[in-house]
Scaffold this motif. Sequence first.
Motif, PDB file in Angstrom:
ATOM      1  N   ARG A   1       5.159   7.254  -0.540  1.00  0.00           N
ATOM      2  CA  ARG A   1       4.885   6.178  -1.499  1.00  0.00           C
ATOM      3  C   ARG A   1       5.374   4.827  -0.979  1.00  0.00           C
ATOM      4  NH1 ARG A   1       3.183   8.322  -6.311  1.00  0.00           N
ATOM      5  NH2 ARG A   1       3.569  10.565  -6.608  1.00  0.00           N
ATOM      6  N   SER A   2       6.560   4.804  -0.403  1.00  0.00           N
ATOM      7  CA  SER A   2       7.112   3.515   0.036  1.00  0.00           C
ATOM      8  C   SER A   2       6.377   2.962   1.251  1.00  0.00           C
ATOM      9  CB  SER A   2       8.608   3.659   0.354  1.00  0.00           C
ATOM     10  OG  SER A   2       8.803   4.524   1.455  1.00  0.00           O
ATOM     11  N   LEU A   3       5.824   3.851   2.095  1.00  0.00           N
ATOM     12  CA  LEU A   3       5.117   3.412   3.294  1.00  0.00           C
ATOM     13  C   LEU A   3       3.604   3.358   3.106  1.00  0.00           C
ATOM     14  CD1 LEU A   3       7.184   5.387   5.980  1.00  0.00           C
ATOM     15  CD2 LEU A   3       7.299   2.930   5.474  1.00  0.00           C
ATOM     16  N   ASP A   4       3.160   3.619   1.891  1.00  0.00           N
ATOM     17  CA  ASP A   4       1.730   3.551   1.557  1.00  0.00           C
ATOM     18  C   ASP A   4       0.896   4.407   2.519  1.00  0.00           C
ATOM     19  OD1 ASP A   4      -0.582   2.783   0.192  1.00  0.00           O
ATOM     20  OD2 ASP A   4      -0.913   1.035   1.479  1.00  0.00           O
ATOM     21  N   ILE A   5       1.264   5.674   2.622  1.00  0.00           N
ATOM     22  CA  ILE A   5       0.580   6.601   3.525  1.00  0.00           C
ATOM     23  C   ILE A   5      -0.593   7.262   2.809  1.00  0.00           C
ATOM     24  CG2 ILE A   5       0.848   8.765   4.823  1.00  0.00           C
ATOM     25  CD1 ILE A   5       3.769   7.846   5.357  1.00  0.00           C
ATOM     26  N   GLN A   6      -1.749   7.282   3.464  1.00  0.00           N
ATOM     27  CA  GLN A   6      -2.953   7.852   2.858  1.00  0.00           C
ATOM     28  C   GLN A   6      -3.354   9.210   3.444  1.00  0.00           C
ATOM     29  OE1 GLN A   6      -3.494   4.605   4.519  1.00  0.00           O
ATOM     30  NE2 GLN A   6      -2.699   3.548   2.722  1.00  0.00           N
ATOM     31  N   ILE A   7      -2.924   9.491   4.676  1.00  0.00           N
ATOM     32  CA  ILE A   7      -3.367  10.706   5.368  1.00  0.00           C
ATOM     33  C   ILE A   7      -2.164  11.510   5.826  1.00  0.00           C
ATOM     34  CG2 ILE A   7      -4.634  11.624   7.357  1.00  0.00           C
ATOM     35  CD1 ILE A   7      -6.311   9.042   7.322  1.00  0.00           C
ATOM     36  N   GLY A   8      -2.189  12.807   5.540  1.00  0.00           N
ATOM     37  CA  GLY A   8      -1.140  13.696   5.995  1.00  0.00           C
ATOM     38  C   GLY A   8      -1.680  14.668   7.025  1.00  0.00           C
ATOM     39  N   ILE A   9      -0.958  14.819   8.137  1.00  0.00           N
ATOM     40  CA  ILE A   9      -1.331  15.780   9.169  1.00  0.00           C
ATOM     41  C   ILE A   9      -0.362  16.949   9.099  1.00  0.00           C
ATOM     42  CG2 ILE A   9      -1.658  16.200  11.623  1.00  0.00           C
ATOM     43  CD1 ILE A   9      -2.270  13.284  12.017  1.00  0.00           C
ATOM     44  N   ILE A  10      -0.894  18.153   8.884  1.00  0.00           N
ATOM     45  CA  ILE A  10      -0.062  19.344   8.745  1.00  0.00           C
ATOM     46  C   ILE A  10      -0.090  20.147  10.029  1.00  0.00           C
ATOM     47  CG2 ILE A  10       0.236  21.527   7.506  1.00  0.00           C
ATOM     48  CD1 ILE A  10      -0.900  20.195   5.031  1.00  0.00           C
ATOM     49  N   THR A  11       1.081  20.286  10.658  1.00  0.00           N
ATOM     50  CA  THR A  11       1.191  21.060  11.899  1.00  0.00           C
ATOM     51  C   THR A  11       2.343  22.064  11.789  1.00  0.00           C
ATOM     52  OG1 THR A  11       2.557  19.324  12.905  1.00  0.00           O
ATOM     53  CG2 THR A  11       0.196  19.253  13.339  1.00  0.00           C
ATOM     54  N   VAL A  12       2.469  22.655  10.606  1.00  0.00           N
ATOM     55  CA  VAL A  12       3.516  23.653  10.373  1.00  0.00           C
ATOM     56  C   VAL A  12       2.900  25.045  10.454  1.00  0.00           C
ATOM     57  CG1 VAL A  12       4.792  22.061   8.889  1.00  0.00           C
ATOM     58  CG2 VAL A  12       3.141  23.648   7.870  1.00  0.00           C
TER      59      VAL A  12
ATOM     60  N   HIS B   1      -2.496   4.701  11.934  1.00  0.00           N
ATOM     61  CA  HIS B   1      -1.145   4.324  12.338  1.00  0.00           C
ATOM     62  C   HIS B   1      -0.135   5.334  11.786  1.00  0.00           C
ATOM     63  CE1 HIS B   1      -2.579   0.329  13.656  1.00  0.00           C
ATOM     64  NE2 HIS B   1      -3.443   0.491  12.669  1.00  0.00           N
ATOM     65  N   VAL B   2       0.560   6.015  12.676  1.00  0.00           N
ATOM     66  CA  VAL B   2       1.599   6.957  12.265  1.00  0.00           C
ATOM     67  C   VAL B   2       2.789   6.155  11.762  1.00  0.00           C
ATOM     68  CG1 VAL B   2       3.147   8.799  12.984  1.00  0.00           C
ATOM     69  CG2 VAL B   2       0.834   8.667  13.958  1.00  0.00           C
TER      70      VAL B   2
ATOM     71  N   LYS C   1      -7.055  -0.151   7.867  1.00  0.00           N
ATOM     72  CA  LYS C   1      -5.828   0.419   8.422  1.00  0.00           C
ATOM     73  C   LYS C   1      -5.452   1.642   7.598  1.00  0.00           C
ATOM     74  CE  LYS C   1      -0.912  -0.374   9.244  1.00  0.00           C
ATOM     75  NZ  LYS C   1       0.236  -1.308   9.124  1.00  0.00           N
ATOM     76  N   TRP C   2      -5.371   2.778   8.256  1.00  0.00           N
ATOM     77  CA  TRP C   2      -5.004   4.023   7.587  1.00  0.00           C
ATOM     78  C   TRP C   2      -3.622   4.461   8.074  1.00  0.00           C
ATOM     79  CZ3 TRP C   2      -8.202   5.258   3.758  1.00  0.00           C
ATOM     80  CH2 TRP C   2      -9.537   4.849   3.835  1.00  0.00           C
ATOM     81  N   ASN C   3      -2.726   4.662   7.131  1.00  0.00           N
ATOM     82  CA  ASN C   3      -1.374   5.087   7.469  1.00  0.00           C
ATOM     83  C   ASN C   3      -1.268   6.611   7.436  1.00  0.00           C
ATOM     84  OD1 ASN C   3      -0.489   2.439   7.761  1.00  0.00           O
ATOM     85  ND2 ASN C   3       0.101   2.263   5.612  1.00  0.00           N
TER      86      ASN C   3
END
Length: 229
Positions: free
Chosen positions: A146-157, A114-115, A87-89
């Motif tokens: 950190r609190s949601l244990d997210i591993q992947i960031g998607i940049i759309t800026v 999972h977003v 599971k990747w957040n």
Amino acid sequence: MKENKANIAISKATIDRLPIYYRVLKQIQDDGIALTSSDEMGRKIGVSPEQIRKDLSAFGEFGKKGVGYFVQELKRNIGEILGLNKKWNIAIVGLGHLGWSLANYTRFASQGFHVQAMFDIDPEKIGQKINEVEVFHIDSINEMVRSLDIQIGIITVPAGYAQDVATMLIEAGITGIWNFAPVRLDVPANVHVVSEDFSIGLNSMSYYLLHSGIHDTDTLVQCESFFSE
């Protein structure tokens, strides 16, 4: 799970083809077919059987000679190689048209992604929810990642903000970035970036169409007029 032979280096081209093999195997499985071959897979996706066998051999021995590949088994093994059994957040930064579309892409979850959070600077968007996922102010990236244990960031800026966003994500502990901004990001060696630049794809398409003789100058002018409206 099969391990790659002697931990040899695997080319990016091979890795990039694995999701294509996974997808076609899912299609074959959905059709109720239990056995397939590199020839059949190759016909469906336009890759030579030799290339498919070479790619798969980098990770171990699959299938049986004279029989072929057991679809469910090969799909499972490729899924494990790709990490799709985990599971990747995900966090999406930038809720413009593209970010909004990605936030509504329902097939992420079926592939193990999972977003968990979205970030923006627009006060009107802060606090909104898309598919039950909240939009936070960009200043809370460190805390929420950190609190949601997210591993992947998607940049759309926009391009001018992408590096700052990448730095914020990395400082929060993210080591995987999917970058849609048309700019090269400066990141540490332990951070993996996959970039999607739509303009490069369209410019390449323009070149191939122009030099294939399919489109004449008048057609290209019409296309430019369409995109400028």
